[in-house]
Design an enzyme around this catalytic site. Structure first.
Site, mmCIF file in Angstrom:
data_model
loop_
_atom_site.group_PDB
_atom_site.id
_atom_site.type_symbol
_atom_site.label_atom_id
_atom_site.label_comp_id
_atom_site.label_asym_id
_atom_site.label_seq_id
_atom_site.Cartn_x
_atom_site.Cartn_y
_atom_site.Cartn_z
ATOM 1 N N MET A 22 0.854 -1.185 0.000
ATOM 2 C CA MET A 22 0.000 0.000 0.000
ATOM 3 C C MET A 22 0.899 1.247 0.000
ATOM 4 S SD MET A 22 -3.364 -0.696 1.030
ATOM 5 C CE MET A 22 -4.209 -2.203 1.440
ATOM 6 N N PHE A 23 0.442 2.304 -0.610
ATOM 7 C CA PHE A 23 1.128 3.609 -0.625
ATOM 8 C C PHE A 23 2.495 3.564 -1.320
ATOM 9 C CE2 PHE A 23 -1.207 3.041 3.397
ATOM 10 C CZ PHE A 23 -2.293 3.858 3.099
ATOM 11 N N SER A 24 2.686 2.592 -2.225
ATOM 12 C CA SER A 24 3.971 2.499 -2.908
ATOM 13 C C SER A 24 3.941 3.192 -4.270
ATOM 14 C CB SER A 24 4.359 1.024 -3.089
ATOM 15 O OG SER A 24 3.374 0.356 -3.861
ATOM 16 N N GLY A 25 2.775 3.703 -4.668
ATOM 17 C CA GLY A 25 2.698 4.418 -5.950
ATOM 18 C C GLY A 25 2.410 3.515 -7.138
ATOM 19 N N GLU A 93 -5.608 -2.956 -9.023
ATOM 20 C CA GLU A 93 -6.033 -3.788 -7.877
ATOM 21 C C GLU A 93 -6.238 -5.242 -8.306
ATOM 22 O OE1 GLU A 93 -5.886 -2.691 -4.921
ATOM 23 O OE2 GLU A 93 -6.088 -0.511 -5.072
ATOM 24 N N CYS A 184 10.535 -3.277 11.021
ATOM 25 C CA CYS A 184 9.443 -2.623 11.761
ATOM 26 C C CYS A 184 8.170 -3.466 11.696
ATOM 27 C CB CYS A 184 9.187 -1.220 11.214
ATOM 28 S SG CYS A 184 10.562 -0.093 11.546
HETATM 29 ZN ZN ZN Z 1 11.070 0.561 9.312
#
Ligand code: ZN
Length: 211
Positions: A22-25, A93, A184
């Site tokens: 997600m949010f990678s363009g 998608e 993370c």
């Molecule tokens: Zn990180």
């Protein structure tokens, strides 16, 4: 930066995949390629699964709101029905479409169509998503784009879900997912396991106390 093949030989089709978290363009990159195909006066059709009704029913819209008109489809085979007399097909998608999609894309590419697919390569559990792994295997070209990890600023490839629930078809609003790097993401999963273990313990204590 992806450079298009010389498309003068229009009898030659191929498959391109743009994948990432997600949010990678991904959608921006899909739209960029499709707009350039339109400038080259190629006939372009765009499809997206009917399930993706995030912003608008019939537009492919990225998070930064560039839009192209698209046809919503319920199944991969429906694309064959609409895709007559076209040079270039975009599918956004694609992870939500069924397992027939690789066959459909091969069939179109064999007929001379340039097929550009954008989709999430992994679900929020970090597992390969729907037909994407097969599409990546059969494509001539695969571009993996990355988001930025919101916790440390590294390149992110995981879509970490922030809210609880099991449904895979929750779509990319900022309050539901955050892009994370591997380190993370692992840390976030551990924290989640730890807090759900605490919740379970608390339930046990409540039961013991009959509250
Ligand atoms: Zn990180």
């Amino acid at each position: 930066m992806f450079i298009e093949k010389d498309s003068h030989n229009r009898s030659q089709g191929w498959i391109e995949v743009i994948c990432g978290s997600m949010f990678s363009g991904k959608t921006e990159e899909l739209i960029r390629r499709l707009k350039r195909a339109k400038i080259a006066k190629l006939k372009v059709e765009i499809f997206k699964p009917g399930v993706d009704t995030r912003y608008s029913d019939e537009d492919v819209v990225s998070h930064n709101a560039t839009a192209l008109h698209s046809i919503p489809v319920e199944s991969a085979n429906e694309i064959l029905f609409y895709a007559t007399d076209v040079d270039v097909i975009g599918i956004d998608e694609a992870q939500f479409l069924d397992d027939e999609l690789p066959n459909v894309c091969s069939q179109l590419a064999n007929q001379g169509v340039r097929v550009i697919i954008a989709g999430l390569d992994m679900d929020f559990l970090g597992h390969p998503f729907g037909p994407m792994p097969k599409l990546m295997a059969i494509a001539e070209d695969v571009t993996k784009v990355h988001a930025i990890c919101v916790r440390c600023g590294s390149q992110a490839q995981f879509s970490h879900r922030i809210i609880a629930g099991e449904k895979l078809v929750l779509l990319g609003e900022t309050e539901s997912y955050e892009p994370l790097c591997r380190a993370c993401y692992l840390k976030a999963r551990e924290e989640k396991l730890f807090s759900s273990a605490l919740d379970n313990n608390q339930d046990g204590v409540n039961q013991d106390l009959n509250i």
